[in-house]
Design a protein around this motif. Structure first.
Motif, mmCIF file in Angstrom:
data_model
loop_
_atom_site.group_PDB
_atom_site.id
_atom_site.type_symbol
_atom_site.label_atom_id
_atom_site.label_comp_id
_atom_site.label_asym_id
_atom_site.label_seq_id
_atom_site.Cartn_x
_atom_site.Cartn_y
_atom_site.Cartn_z
ATOM 1 N N SER A 1 13.032 -50.823 101.777
ATOM 2 C CA SER A 1 12.174 -51.598 100.874
ATOM 3 C C SER A 1 12.914 -52.107 99.645
ATOM 4 O O SER A 1 12.425 -52.974 98.936
ATOM 5 C CB SER A 1 10.978 -50.755 100.425
ATOM 6 N N ARG A 2 14.134 -51.554 99.394
ATOM 7 C CA ARG A 2 14.862 -51.947 98.191
ATOM 8 C C ARG A 2 16.183 -52.634 98.493
ATOM 9 O O ARG A 2 16.984 -52.879 97.595
ATOM 10 C CB ARG A 2 15.105 -50.718 97.307
ATOM 11 N N LEU A 3 16.411 -52.966 99.759
ATOM 12 C CA LEU A 3 17.703 -53.513 100.137
ATOM 13 C C LEU A 3 17.894 -54.974 99.743
ATOM 14 O O LEU A 3 19.009 -55.471 99.749
ATOM 15 C CB LEU A 3 17.922 -53.357 101.652
ATOM 16 N N ASP A 4 16.806 -55.681 99.421
ATOM 17 C CA ASP A 4 16.933 -57.110 99.148
ATOM 18 C C ASP A 4 16.870 -57.454 97.664
ATOM 19 O O ASP A 4 16.724 -58.618 97.305
ATOM 20 C CB ASP A 4 15.841 -57.882 99.905
ATOM 21 N N ARG A 5 16.965 -56.435 96.799
ATOM 22 C CA ARG A 5 16.901 -56.721 95.363
ATOM 23 C C ARG A 5 17.710 -55.685 94.595
ATOM 24 O O ARG A 5 18.071 -54.645 95.133
ATOM 25 C CB ARG A 5 15.447 -56.721 94.889
ATOM 26 N N PRO A 6 18.013 -55.964 93.315
ATOM 27 C CA PRO A 6 18.819 -55.022 92.527
ATOM 28 C C PRO A 6 18.145 -53.663 92.373
ATOM 29 O O PRO A 6 16.926 -53.535 92.455
ATOM 30 C CB PRO A 6 18.940 -55.727 91.167
ATOM 31 N N SER A 7 18.977 -52.642 92.139
ATOM 32 C CA SER A 7 18.492 -51.280 91.919
ATOM 33 C C SER A 7 18.320 -51.059 90.418
ATOM 34 O O SER A 7 19.310 -50.997 89.685
ATOM 35 C CB SER A 7 19.508 -50.270 92.470
ATOM 36 N N TYR A 8 17.082 -50.968 89.962
ATOM 37 C CA TYR A 8 16.826 -50.722 88.549
ATOM 38 C C TYR A 8 16.597 -49.231 88.336
ATOM 39 O O TYR A 8 15.729 -48.616 88.959
ATOM 40 C CB TYR A 8 15.621 -51.528 88.073
ATOM 41 N N THR A 9 17.366 -48.665 87.419
ATOM 42 C CA THR A 9 17.314 -47.227 87.172
ATOM 43 C C THR A 9 15.924 -46.759 86.791
ATOM 44 O O THR A 9 15.471 -45.695 87.233
ATOM 45 C CB THR A 9 18.319 -46.849 86.065
ATOM 46 N N ILE A 10 15.211 -47.533 85.992
ATOM 47 C CA ILE A 10 13.894 -47.115 85.525
ATOM 48 C C ILE A 10 12.941 -46.915 86.701
ATOM 49 O O ILE A 10 12.141 -45.968 86.719
ATOM 50 C CB ILE A 10 13.309 -48.116 84.498
ATOM 51 N N GLU A 11 13.019 -47.758 87.726
ATOM 52 C CA GLU A 11 12.159 -47.610 88.899
ATOM 53 C C GLU A 11 12.518 -46.345 89.682
ATOM 54 O O GLU A 11 11.637 -45.631 90.176
ATOM 55 C CB GLU A 11 12.280 -48.841 89.799
ATOM 56 N N THR A 12 13.816 -46.077 89.777
ATOM 57 C CA THR A 12 14.269 -44.865 90.457
ATOM 58 C C THR A 12 13.760 -43.622 89.745
ATOM 59 O O THR A 12 13.272 -42.672 90.370
ATOM 60 C CB THR A 12 15.805 -44.848 90.528
ATOM 61 N N LEU A 13 13.876 -43.613 88.414
ATOM 62 C CA LEU A 13 13.457 -42.442 87.643
ATOM 63 C C LEU A 13 11.947 -42.243 87.688
ATOM 64 O O LEU A 13 11.465 -41.113 87.751
ATOM 65 C CB LEU A 13 13.932 -42.577 86.196
ATOM 66 N N GLN A 14 11.191 -43.329 87.672
ATOM 67 C CA GLN A 14 9.734 -43.223 87.777
ATOM 68 C C GLN A 14 9.341 -42.583 89.107
ATOM 69 O O GLN A 14 8.490 -41.679 89.144
ATOM 70 C CB GLN A 14 9.098 -44.614 87.650
ATOM 71 N N ALA A 15 9.953 -43.034 90.194
ATOM 72 C CA ALA A 15 9.646 -42.484 91.521
ATOM 73 C C ALA A 15 10.082 -41.027 91.623
ATOM 74 O O ALA A 15 9.366 -40.182 92.180
ATOM 75 C CB ALA A 15 10.331 -43.323 92.599
ATOM 76 N N TRP A 16 11.234 -40.716 91.071
ATOM 77 C CA TRP A 16 11.774 -39.347 91.106
ATOM 78 C C TRP A 16 10.858 -38.396 90.349
ATOM 79 O O TRP A 16 10.553 -37.309 90.822
ATOM 80 C CB TRP A 16 13.172 -39.366 90.502
ATOM 81 N N ARG A 17 10.391 -38.825 89.183
ATOM 82 C CA ARG A 17 9.483 -37.986 88.399
ATOM 83 C C ARG A 17 8.162 -37.788 89.137
ATOM 84 O O ARG A 17 7.601 -36.687 89.168
ATOM 85 C CB ARG A 17 9.265 -38.601 87.017
#
Length: 218
Positions: A81-97
């Protein structure tokens, strides 16, 4: 007291080298981390695109951490779902939390260079809503920012007390006493393309893989 403090360490890892590994291992001991998960970026917004393929970068990570039981790999930014756009750290951290709930201590590892560039990041001022930041010093980078907004933000959230990282789930910035490793992936790629050996800068299995795959001009 939280049961454990775990950390994510993001990067392109193109290739992974001792400048990544040695500070991560030192952080485990200094901050008493239970685990560090290396987080390979798919499309890093602030860097040029990787030379090695996603598969090759993951294989090098697997080889690099084989002898480090405290290190693992987190593949979330490689999800379809994330392969076609940049990886934003804030989105990663939100999901991780969200996955971990409100209480466990979570930390995100940053190099000093990345800390100074934070004002260019997406929603950077909300990072501490989801985790602590563990800062690894880098040779050649100033201790303080010239950006008043960033400088004030750091001063308001900085702690020198490791207990704060364990008794609060998020919200603190800690400057670690990790080894100053003057190694960069860019330097390694340039050396390899010029026919120079980098075997002292990388785990032996990673160096063998680079040669076997003819990466970076080998």
């Amino acid at each position: 007291m939280t049961k454990s403090l775990t950390a994510l360490f993001g990067g392109t890892f193109d290739p992974i080298h001792y400048g990544h590994l040695l500070p991560a291992v030192a952080l485990v001991e200094e901050v008493k981390l239970s685990q560090v998960s290396l987080l390979p970026n798919h499309i890093p917004p602030h860097k040029t695109q990787p030379e090695a393929s996603t598969y090759q970068r993951i294989e090098m990570l697997k080889l690099a951490i084989a002898d480090y039981p405290m290190l693992s790999i987190d593949m979330r930014e490689m999800s379809q779902s994330r392969l076609d756009r940049p990886s934003y750290t804030i989105e990663t951290l939100q999901a991780w939390r969200m996955e971990n709930g409100d209480q466990p201590g979570l930390a995100f590892i940053l190099g000093q260079d990345s800390l100074l560039s934070l004002p260019t990041w997406n929603n950077w001022q909300t990072l501490l809503n989801y985790c602590h930041l563990l800062i690894c010093r880098r040779p050649g980078y100033a201790e303080n920012s010239d950006n008043p907004q960033l400088k004030d933000w750091i001063e308001r959230h900085q702690t020198k007390n490791i207990d704060d990282l364990h008794t609060h789930p998020n919200g603190f910035i800690y400057f670690a006493n990790t080894p100053l490793e003057n190694i960069s992936a860019t330097e390694i790629r340039e050396k390899i393309s010029n026919g120079k050996s980098c075997e002292t800068l990388l785990p032996p299995k990673v160096w063998q893989y680079i040669q076997a795959e003819h990466l970076y001009g080998t």
